[in-house]
Write a protein that holds these residues in place. Structure first.
Motif: not given
Length: 201
Positions: A81, A84-85, A88
């Protein structure tokens, strides 16, 4: 100088050189959505991973220094997580985070005393290791992932003594995974067929 101190000094030099290399190659990339050598990972994913890896290793350094258990990640899901975060985030922000967390890790390692270097900590894979192995864990991350960015860097651009140690590390892990016999046959020139290998780093 003791053998252990000499080893740490060499590995710390690899960490510094690898960090400089990764930061320099990352600066060449404009599109952080572009793919890397790692399936499913963009440049943003790779930059986020290198940043959060430094933060995770800082937790191990804290564990070694204080004796209070501090795992690299709460879970595999947390690690995924974060990456992935983090992928961005804006490119300039990611570049800054990579540099800042690397500097923080270096400072934390500088502060360890001799007793702390021998303290046992646990890696993300569940292996118990002495803290003196932390610099190696970081060196291979920044060196190898600098190549994974896909800017044209190759293993021939890495320090020869580092690639020698990397080969030893890779073979040991392959052997633990049961891939040793096939790899040994290939490396010994007893077969021309390279073995099919699973993921490593």
């Amino acid at each position: 100088m003791s053998a252990q101190l000499s080893e740490r000094t060499g590995e710390r030099a690899w960490v510094a050189a690898g960090t400089e290399l990764f930061v320099a190659e990352l600066a060449k990339v404009e599109d952080f959505a572009s793919p890397t050598a790692l399936p499913g990972w963009s440049v943003g994913h790779l930059a986020a991973h290198v940043h959060f890896n430094a933060e995770a290793l800082r937790r191990l350094v804290s564990w070694a220094a204080s004796g209070v258990e501090s795992r690299m990640y709460a879970s595999a899901d947390q690690r995924a997580e974060e990456i992935e975060s983090g992928s961005r985030r804006a490119p300039d922000e990611l570049r800054d985070l990579v540099a800042e967390s690397a500097a923080g890790l270096a400072a934390d390692l500088d502060a360890l005393d001799e007793a702390a270097w021998d303290a046992e900590v646990i890696t993300a894979q569940g292996r118990s290791i002495p803290a003196r192995q932390i610099p190696w864990l970081r060196a291979r991350e920044v060196m190898v992932h600098a190549i994974d960015l896909g800017t044209g860097l190759t293993f021939e651009d890495l320090p020869p003594d580092f690639t020698t140690e990397l080969l030893v590390d890779v073979v040991r892990k392959r052997a633990r995974a049961g891939e040793g016999p096939a790899l040994a046959a290939w490396l010994a020139g007893r077969t021309t067929t390279a073995p099919a290998l699973g993921p490593w780093l």
